[in-house]
Write a protein that holds these residues in place. Structure first.
Motif, PDB file in Angstrom:
ATOM      1  N   ILE A 176     -13.951  -0.838  10.956  1.00  0.00           N
ATOM      2  CA  ILE A 176     -13.619  -1.016   9.540  1.00  0.00           C
ATOM      3  C   ILE A 176     -13.410  -2.700   9.376  1.00  0.00           C
ATOM      4  CG2 ILE A 176     -12.227  -0.925   7.539  1.00  0.00           C
ATOM      5  CD1 ILE A 176     -11.820   2.127   8.491  1.00  0.00           C
ATOM      6  N   ALA A 177     -13.873  -3.432   8.446  1.00  0.00           N
ATOM      7  CA  ALA A 177     -13.597  -4.691   8.167  1.00  0.00           C
ATOM      8  C   ALA A 177     -11.994  -4.963   8.410  1.00  0.00           C
ATOM      9  CB  ALA A 177     -14.294  -5.205   6.880  1.00  0.00           C
ATOM     10  N   LYS A 178     -11.667  -5.998   9.011  1.00  0.00           N
ATOM     11  CA  LYS A 178     -10.171  -6.153   8.887  1.00  0.00           C
ATOM     12  C   LYS A 178      -9.721  -7.616   8.064  1.00  0.00           C
ATOM     13  CE  LYS A 178      -9.754  -3.368  13.013  1.00  0.00           C
ATOM     14  NZ  LYS A 178     -11.001  -2.682  12.857  1.00  0.00           N
ATOM     15  N   ASN A 179     -10.367  -7.726   6.902  1.00  0.00           N
ATOM     16  CA  ASN A 179     -10.024  -9.006   6.412  1.00  0.00           C
ATOM     17  C   ASN A 179      -9.616  -8.688   4.830  1.00  0.00           C
ATOM     18  OD1 ASN A 179     -12.242  -7.834   5.052  1.00  0.00           O
ATOM     19  ND2 ASN A 179     -13.600  -9.447   5.471  1.00  0.00           N
ATOM     20  N   GLN A 180      -8.877  -7.512   4.777  1.00  0.00           N
ATOM     21  CA  GLN A 180      -8.396  -6.815   3.393  1.00  0.00           C
ATOM     22  C   GLN A 180      -7.128  -7.713   3.394  1.00  0.00           C
ATOM     23  OE1 GLN A 180      -8.810  -2.758   4.399  1.00  0.00           O
ATOM     24  NE2 GLN A 180      -9.365  -2.691   2.157  1.00  0.00           N
ATOM     25  N   ILE A 181      -6.531  -8.221   2.018  1.00  0.00           N
ATOM     26  CA  ILE A 181      -5.222  -8.701   1.945  1.00  0.00           C
ATOM     27  C   ILE A 181      -4.327  -7.404   1.587  1.00  0.00           C
ATOM     28  CG2 ILE A 181      -3.791 -10.298   0.674  1.00  0.00           C
ATOM     29  CD1 ILE A 181      -6.107 -12.069   0.440  1.00  0.00           C
ATOM     30  N   ILE A 182      -3.185  -7.164   2.520  1.00  0.00           N
ATOM     31  CA  ILE A 182      -2.447  -6.213   2.135  1.00  0.00           C
ATOM     32  C   ILE A 182      -1.252  -6.661   1.782  1.00  0.00           C
ATOM     33  CG2 ILE A 182      -1.362  -4.109   3.604  1.00  0.00           C
ATOM     34  CD1 ILE A 182      -3.577  -4.645   5.700  1.00  0.00           C
ATOM     35  N   GLU A 183      -0.764  -6.138   0.628  1.00  0.00           N
ATOM     36  CA  GLU A 183       0.610  -6.444  -0.204  1.00  0.00           C
ATOM     37  C   GLU A 183       1.580  -5.683   0.671  1.00  0.00           C
ATOM     38  OE1 GLU A 183       0.402  -5.821  -4.327  1.00  0.00           O
ATOM     39  OE2 GLU A 183      -1.221  -7.114  -4.767  1.00  0.00           O
ATOM     40  N   MET A 184       2.308  -6.341   1.374  1.00  0.00           N
ATOM     41  CA  MET A 184       3.420  -5.708   2.301  1.00  0.00           C
ATOM     42  C   MET A 184       4.441  -4.740   1.588  1.00  0.00           C
ATOM     43  SD  MET A 184       2.284  -5.272   5.399  1.00  0.00           S
ATOM     44  CE  MET A 184       3.843  -4.990   5.938  1.00  0.00           C
ATOM     45  N   PRO A 185       4.811  -5.595   0.511  1.00  0.00           N
ATOM     46  CA  PRO A 185       6.180  -4.982  -0.355  1.00  0.00           C
ATOM     47  C   PRO A 185       5.608  -3.358  -0.994  1.00  0.00           C
ATOM     48  CG  PRO A 185       5.928  -7.352  -1.008  1.00  0.00           C
ATOM     49  CD  PRO A 185       4.852  -6.956  -0.137  1.00  0.00           C
ATOM     50  N   SER A 186       4.295  -3.526  -1.169  1.00  0.00           N
ATOM     51  CA  SER A 186       3.830  -2.388  -1.941  1.00  0.00           C
ATOM     52  C   SER A 186       3.677  -1.169  -0.719  1.00  0.00           C
ATOM     53  CB  SER A 186       2.644  -2.659  -2.287  1.00  0.00           C
ATOM     54  OG  SER A 186       1.878  -1.692  -2.976  1.00  0.00           O
ATOM     55  N   LEU A 187       3.123  -1.758   0.281  1.00  0.00           N
ATOM     56  CA  LEU A 187       2.754  -1.025   1.506  1.00  0.00           C
ATOM     57  C   LEU A 187       4.173  -0.398   2.115  1.00  0.00           C
ATOM     58  CD1 LEU A 187       1.098   0.391   3.652  1.00  0.00           C
ATOM     59  CD2 LEU A 187       0.994  -1.540   5.242  1.00  0.00           C
ATOM     60  N   MET A 188       4.946  -1.330   2.176  1.00  0.00           N
ATOM     61  CA  MET A 188       6.416  -0.682   2.697  1.00  0.00           C
ATOM     62  C   MET A 188       6.928   0.291   2.019  1.00  0.00           C
ATOM     63  SD  MET A 188       6.799  -2.405   5.449  1.00  0.00           S
ATOM     64  CE  MET A 188       8.515  -1.996   5.973  1.00  0.00           C
ATOM     65  N   ASN A 189       7.054   0.088   0.310  1.00  0.00           N
ATOM     66  CA  ASN A 189       7.619   1.102  -0.309  1.00  0.00           C
ATOM     67  C   ASN A 189       6.853   2.546  -0.413  1.00  0.00           C
ATOM     68  OD1 ASN A 189       9.751  -0.149  -1.879  1.00  0.00           O
ATOM     69  ND2 ASN A 189       8.271  -1.592  -2.508  1.00  0.00           N
ATOM     70  N   GLN A 190       5.513   2.568   0.070  1.00  0.00           N
ATOM     71  CA  GLN A 190       4.854   3.762   0.049  1.00  0.00           C
ATOM     72  C   GLN A 190       5.173   4.275   1.355  1.00  0.00           C
ATOM     73  OE1 GLN A 190       0.375   2.817   0.181  1.00  0.00           O
ATOM     74  NE2 GLN A 190       0.253   4.801   1.348  1.00  0.00           N
ATOM     75  N   LEU A 191       5.298   3.595   2.383  1.00  0.00           N
ATOM     76  CA  LEU A 191       5.778   4.083   3.750  1.00  0.00           C
ATOM     77  C   LEU A 191       7.066   4.735   3.495  1.00  0.00           C
ATOM     78  CD1 LEU A 191       4.536   1.367   6.099  1.00  0.00           C
ATOM     79  CD2 LEU A 191       3.708   3.646   5.853  1.00  0.00           C
ATOM     80  N   PHE A 192       8.109   4.005   2.729  1.00  0.00           N
ATOM     81  CA  PHE A 192       9.388   4.420   2.707  1.00  0.00           C
ATOM     82  C   PHE A 192       9.262   5.670   1.830  1.00  0.00           C
ATOM     83  CE2 PHE A 192      13.496   4.497   0.413  1.00  0.00           C
ATOM     84  CZ  PHE A 192      14.251   4.438   1.363  1.00  0.00           C
ATOM     85  N   ASP A 193       8.533   5.912   0.780  1.00  0.00           N
ATOM     86  CA  ASP A 193       8.289   7.140  -0.085  1.00  0.00           C
ATOM     87  C   ASP A 193       7.928   8.169   0.837  1.00  0.00           C
ATOM     88  OD1 ASP A 193       9.239   5.880  -2.102  1.00  0.00           O
ATOM     89  OD2 ASP A 193       7.329   5.483  -3.002  1.00  0.00           O
ATOM     90  N   ASP A 194       7.023   8.206   1.850  1.00  0.00           N
ATOM     91  CA  ASP A 194       6.376   9.042   2.664  1.00  0.00           C
ATOM     92  C   ASP A 194       7.337   9.467   3.532  1.00  0.00           C
ATOM     93  OD1 ASP A 194       4.075   8.992   1.320  1.00  0.00           O
ATOM     94  OD2 ASP A 194       2.898   7.490   2.791  1.00  0.00           O
ATOM     95  N   ALA A 195       8.152   8.734   4.192  1.00  0.00           N
ATOM     96  CA  ALA A 195       9.193   8.586   5.105  1.00  0.00           C
ATOM     97  C   ALA A 195      10.356   9.706   4.447  1.00  0.00           C
ATOM     98  CB  ALA A 195       9.851   7.519   5.728  1.00  0.00           C
ATOM     99  N   GLN A 196      10.676   9.397   3.213  1.00  0.00           N
ATOM    100  CA  GLN A 196      11.585  10.217   2.539  1.00  0.00           C
ATOM    101  C   GLN A 196      11.160  11.680   2.324  1.00  0.00           C
ATOM    102  OE1 GLN A 196      12.367   7.871  -0.865  1.00  0.00           O
ATOM    103  NE2 GLN A 196      14.528   7.633  -0.278  1.00  0.00           N
ATOM    104  N   ALA A 197       9.924  11.771   2.259  1.00  0.00           N
ATOM    105  CA  ALA A 197       9.357  13.393   1.972  1.00  0.00           C
ATOM    106  C   ALA A 197       9.468  13.920   3.489  1.00  0.00           C
ATOM    107  CB  ALA A 197       7.761  13.155   1.304  1.00  0.00           C
ATOM    108  N   TYR A 198       9.003  13.253   4.669  1.00  0.00           N
ATOM    109  CA  TYR A 198       8.922  13.709   5.865  1.00  0.00           C
ATOM    110  C   TYR A 198      10.456  14.125   6.427  1.00  0.00           C
ATOM    111  CZ  TYR A 198       7.415  14.352  10.695  1.00  0.00           C
ATOM    112  OH  TYR A 198       7.261  15.023  11.780  1.00  0.00           O
TER     113      TYR A 198
END
Length: 453
Positions: free
Chosen positions: A293-315
């Motif tokens: 997969i192309a690896k040139n996307q700009i990933i908004e880290m605050p958004s990704l980190m909050n998503q990972l945090f929500d997933d971690a809380q569910a797990y």
């Protein structure tokens, strides 16, 4: 066999005066001067020209010294490899020391030439290709194996190595060899469908030693393994899906015998575990394939980190850990959001699974201006340092029994490693038994993106 040069009479007695002081040789000249002065004094007193005779004695002594100096200079300048003239006194000592040092130097040179010849003979006999490249990137020397594996020819001496091995991957490796400590696998320029592993080492400034060996068989075996894993994973999906459907059908029945319900619950758990294993194998296979997969996307880290945090809380519902989120960087990441989210999620779920209930898990995103660092810190069981080098190997488990209890597939960290490698990043692990672990995904500056106002 090295044959010694002829040794003059003076040198044969080197043991006698090797440890003598300079005074021992100077006394010979002083005795000669004293003898000349004595003769001159006797003659001068008899003839009535004392001081003239004394001066003549000094003149004769000085002339003899000049003659010795001339002989020494003539030998050093014109006949340095012949036997030196047999002189006495200080000049004899000088000749002896020069001649002895000269002979020792020749012996050392002969030994060095012999050693170099043996080294070259050994390199010629190697099945691996060996190429010496100078500071100007020009080929200095190569062994016969380099002609077979790399296609180097006799006329290539003095040519730039990059005009012979022109693959873009090799040029990139040549310019950044420190970033690829394991070397580079590439197609052979001499044979089709052959692969060589190339490894370069710097020496003597910017000169380089290139070593290459044929890895075609290993490449084919690795490709067979990848194809087998990919095919078998796809083939397993269908029966697992069918089994999962029937198990859910039985579990939905209200009048199901409790004994059978327990059995179906276990079957469903194992089916989910098999599905997780198949999905991880397919993901790992895709990461290893060339279809990336192309690896040139700009990933908004605050958004990704909050998503990972929500997933971690569910797990984390069944584990009751304290989860913390620490973001102190304003930089975003450039890459594949799906792959990086999968890698980060693997690190977080591992921390949750392997930390006893009631622990603390901290997820963080930081940068120091040169690197971006994603961290997962836990207060879990920790890892013995002897296991750290092998943690990212497939199916490697520190504790197999515990991994089975937690439902791990043994592929999580292998997936993390491959994802990070494809983003130019690497995984760093710090851990102590019973004191917790810190997993760091470290990204180079080129992967950081900061919005400019």
């Amino acid at each position: 066999m090295y044959e010694p040069y002829p040794v003059p009479e003076l040198a044969r007695e080197h043991k006698k005066f090797r440890y003598s002081s300079l005074w021992a040789f100077a006394k010979q000249d002083l005795r000669l001067l004293a003898f000349l002065l004595l003769i001159a004094a006797c003659v001068g007193i008899g003839l009535g020209y004392f001081w003239i005779c004394i001066f003549s004695a000094f003149l004769i002594f000085f002339t003899l010294q000049l003659r010795s100096l001339y002989l020494v200079n003539e030998w050093i300048s014109n006949r340095p490899y012949d036997v030196p003239p047999n002189l006495h006194g200080i000049w004899g000592a000088l000749l002896f020391n020069v001649y002895r040092a000269q002979r020792q130097e020749r012996i050392v040179q002969a030994e060095m030439v012999g050693l170099i010849d043996r080294a070259q003979s050994s390199l010629v006999a190697l099945a691996e290709a060996v190429v010496l490249i100078d500071e100007l990137q020009q080929i200095e020397w190569w062994n016969p194996a380099a002609e077979k594996l790399l296609g180097i020819q006799t006329l290539d001496r003095g040519r730039n190595i990059l005009t012979i091995l022109r693959q873009p991957s090799f040029i990139e490796y040549f310019n950044h060899i420190d970033q690829a400590p394991d070397g580079l696998k590439m197609k052979s320029s001499a044979f089709e469908d052959h692969y060589v592993q190339v490894k370069m080492t710097r020496f003597g400034g910017e000169s380089r030693l290139l070593v290459a060996y044929d890895v075609t068989r290993m490449h084919n075996l690795e490709q067979m393994r990848k194809d087998f894993v990919d095919n078998i994973s796809h083939e397993l999906r269908t029966p697992l899906t069918v089994l999962s459907g029937y198990i859910e059908t039985f579990l939905d029945q209200e009048d199901l015998n409790p004994r059978w319900k327990r059995a179906f619950d276990q079957m469903q758990a194992q089916n989910k575990r098999m599905n997780a294993l198949v999905n991880d194998l397919l993901l790992l296979s895709r990461l290893e394939s060339n279809k990336q997969i192309a690896k040139n996307q700009i990933i908004e880290m605050p958004s990704l980190m909050n998503q990972l945090f929500d997933d971690a809380q569910a797990y984390n519902v069944d584990y009751h850990h304290t989860l913390n989120l620490d973001i102190d960087s304003h930089c975003d990441l450039i890459g594949s959001d799906m792959e990086l989210a999968s890698a980060f999620s693997n690190l977080i779920t591992n921390a949750i699974k392997y930390t006893p209930k009631g622990g603390t898990i901290t997820m963080g995103w930081h940068d120091d201006g040169e690197q971006g660092i994603f961290t997962v810190q836990d207060t879990g069981i920790g890892i013995d340092p002897k296991h750290l080098p092998r943690l990212t190997e497939r199916f490697y488990r520190v504790d197999s029994a515990r991994s089975r209890q937690t439902g791990g597939t043994g592929l999580g960290l292998a997936i993390v490693k491959h994802v990070l490698m494809q983003h130019g990043a690497y995984l760093e692990i710090e851990s102590k038994e019973n004191q917790g672990s810190i997993f760091k995904a470290i990204f180079p500056k080129e992967r950081l993106y900061q919005m400019t106002e």
